[in-house]
Design a protein around this motif. Structure first.
Motif, PDB file in Angstrom:
ATOM      1  N   ALA A 158      38.561  12.503  40.747  1.00  0.00           N
ATOM      2  CA  ALA A 158      38.538  11.250  41.664  1.00  0.00           C
ATOM      3  C   ALA A 158      39.948  11.316  42.518  1.00  0.00           C
ATOM      4  N   PRO A 159      39.896  10.972  43.836  1.00  0.00           N
ATOM      5  CA  PRO A 159      41.246  11.088  44.277  1.00  0.00           C
ATOM      6  C   PRO A 159      42.282   9.954  43.649  1.00  0.00           C
ATOM      7  N   THR A 160      41.779   9.052  43.065  1.00  0.00           N
ATOM      8  CA  THR A 160      42.740   8.001  42.262  1.00  0.00           C
ATOM      9  C   THR A 160      42.422   8.307  40.975  1.00  0.00           C
ATOM     10  N   VAL A 161      43.497   8.890  40.287  1.00  0.00           N
ATOM     11  CA  VAL A 161      43.427   8.973  38.730  1.00  0.00           C
ATOM     12  C   VAL A 161      44.749   8.027  38.178  1.00  0.00           C
ATOM     13  N   HIS A 162      44.434   6.768  37.900  1.00  0.00           N
ATOM     14  CA  HIS A 162      45.187   5.756  37.869  1.00  0.00           C
ATOM     15  C   HIS A 162      45.677   5.487  36.362  1.00  0.00           C
ATOM     16  N   TRP A 193      36.667   4.519  47.577  1.00  0.00           N
ATOM     17  CA  TRP A 193      37.206   5.784  47.051  1.00  0.00           C
ATOM     18  C   TRP A 193      36.648   5.865  45.509  1.00  0.00           C
ATOM     19  N   PRO A 194      36.401   6.826  44.870  1.00  0.00           N
ATOM     20  CA  PRO A 194      36.151   7.019  43.548  1.00  0.00           C
ATOM     21  C   PRO A 194      37.491   6.781  42.706  1.00  0.00           C
ATOM     22  N   ALA A 195      37.294   6.330  41.524  1.00  0.00           N
ATOM     23  CA  ALA A 195      38.739   6.259  40.626  1.00  0.00           C
ATOM     24  C   ALA A 195      38.280   6.525  39.300  1.00  0.00           C
ATOM     25  N   VAL A 196      39.333   6.824  38.330  1.00  0.00           N
ATOM     26  CA  VAL A 196      39.005   7.324  36.912  1.00  0.00           C
ATOM     27  C   VAL A 196      40.402   6.772  36.417  1.00  0.00           C
ATOM     28  N   HIS A 197      40.522   6.405  35.094  1.00  0.00           N
ATOM     29  CA  HIS A 197      41.624   6.152  34.197  1.00  0.00           C
ATOM     30  C   HIS A 197      42.197   7.585  33.797  1.00  0.00           C
ATOM     31  N   ARG A 198      43.210   7.872  33.775  1.00  0.00           N
ATOM     32  CA  ARG A 198      43.933   8.866  33.405  1.00  0.00           C
ATOM     33  C   ARG A 198      43.460   9.360  31.808  1.00  0.00           C
ATOM     34  N   SER A 199      43.318   8.346  30.961  1.00  0.00           N
ATOM     35  CA  SER A 199      42.918   8.819  29.486  1.00  0.00           C
ATOM     36  C   SER A 199      41.401   9.189  29.522  1.00  0.00           C
ATOM     37  N   GLY A 283      38.430   3.526  29.840  1.00  0.00           N
ATOM     38  CA  GLY A 283      39.932   3.035  30.272  1.00  0.00           C
ATOM     39  C   GLY A 283      39.656   1.954  31.154  1.00  0.00           C
ATOM     40  N   PRO A 284      40.820   1.237  31.572  1.00  0.00           N
ATOM     41  CA  PRO A 284      40.778   0.133  32.493  1.00  0.00           C
ATOM     42  C   PRO A 284      40.225   0.558  33.789  1.00  0.00           C
ATOM     43  N   GLU A 288      41.720  -3.230  37.597  1.00  0.00           N
ATOM     44  CA  GLU A 288      42.553  -3.976  36.147  1.00  0.00           C
ATOM     45  C   GLU A 288      43.948  -3.461  36.238  1.00  0.00           C
ATOM     46  N   ASP A 289      44.116  -2.039  36.579  1.00  0.00           N
ATOM     47  CA  ASP A 289      45.310  -1.380  36.622  1.00  0.00           C
ATOM     48  C   ASP A 289      46.322  -2.081  37.694  1.00  0.00           C
TER      49      ASP A 289
END
Length: 298
Positions: A158-162, A193-199, A283-284, A288-289
């Protein structure tokens, strides 16, 4: 396995290094600086000194490993040609070192600019081919090595790895809002935008390393699409700033290099990835982040 990881001390790579070591594998990480080397050694990883332009170092790292995870990228958004050339050269050097061995080659890819359908799926082929394409056409180049005896696995992030410590797109958008005095979105802000938590992303890479089929395309996607207006509103709330729409024609002028990305509508699914590997994001969420303070107080 002994796993050679490029980008092993980066935002995603450091989490992947921890995940792979935690699963009982050995890691050799590519490091271009003393600080990166020290960070890897402190985790219990070995170090291969070099960078993406040092093809001999890449080949040596791959030659001494049972598997390669390629996460490094120059991310020179001011000169994409430089990044694209380096990425293609690195993938070719690593692929050539692994050819005929049956060893595993996990490479990072992305979602931006794919332009395929209303929602991106794992079965959608990358439209990018050749050295002048985004990322140097590295996804298709890596998949070509399956026919050359390499167990290639593509991980599209995902473009956002938060998460806490993120210095990527979300942090950039936060600093732009702080500088401009308001948080902006483009047009009606409905683009996603897709997103995914780093963990979660790190765990998926490890599962792909261990279990994915040759030629598999995995989607590191925790949320299929977060509306850009939702992102802008969360940033505005975190900074106590107003939130405004800007015209699409003004996106690059307002946001700079990230403007073209932030205007994209690129929702993507990870349903097939989750089913094939038993991976469930835990993950969050991005919201939430962004509701926490790290993005705004650091």
């Amino acid at each position: 396995m002994r796993v050679f990881i490029t980008g092993a001390s980066g935002w995603i790579g450091s989490a992947v290094t921890d995940e792979v070591l935690g699963a009982g594998h050995q890691v050799t990480g590519l490091a271009r600086s003393d600080a990166s080397a020290a960070a890897l050694e402190a985790k219990g990883a070995d170090v291969q000194r070099g960078d993406l332009d040092d093809l001999a170092s890449l080949r040596a790292g791959a030659a001494g490993a049972d598997a390669v995870i390629h996460l490094a990228n120059k991310h020179d958004f001011g000169n994409q040609a430089v990044s694209n050339k380096a990425e293609r050269g690195a993938v070719q050097a690593l692929g050539d070192a692994l050819a005929g061995s049956g060893r595993t080659f996990v490479i990072a890819s992305g979602m931006a600019g794919r332009g395929i359908g209303p929602i991106g799926l794992e079965v959608d082929a990358s439209p990018f081919h050749g050295p002048d394409a985004p990322r140097g056409g590295s996804e298709n180049l890596a998949l070509d090595y399956v026919a050359k005896g390499v167990r290639t696995v593509i991980s599209r992030f995902a473009p956002t790895v938060h998460g806490v410590g993120d210095t990527g797109f979300m942090k950039v958008l936060t600093e732009i809002a702080r500088d401009k005095g308001f948080s902006a979105y483009v047009a009606d802000g409905a683009n996603r935008w897709p997103a995914v938590h780093r963990s979660d992303a790190a765990r998926l890479v490890r599962l792909g390393l261990e279990n994915a089929e040759p030629g598999a395309i995995l989607h590191a996607i925790g949320q299929e699409g977060v509306a850009s207006r939702t992102i802008a509103e969360a940033i505005g709330a975190g900074l106590s700033l107003p939130v405004r729409s800007i015209e699409a024609a003004d996106a690059v002028g307002h946001f700079g290099w990230i403007g073209g990305f932030f205007a994209m509508d690129i929702p993507a699914s990870s349903a097939q990835t989750q089913a094939s590997l038993g991976w469930t994001p835990t993950g969050p969420t991005l919201e939430e982040d962004l509701a926490g303070r790290w993005y705004f107080d650091s």
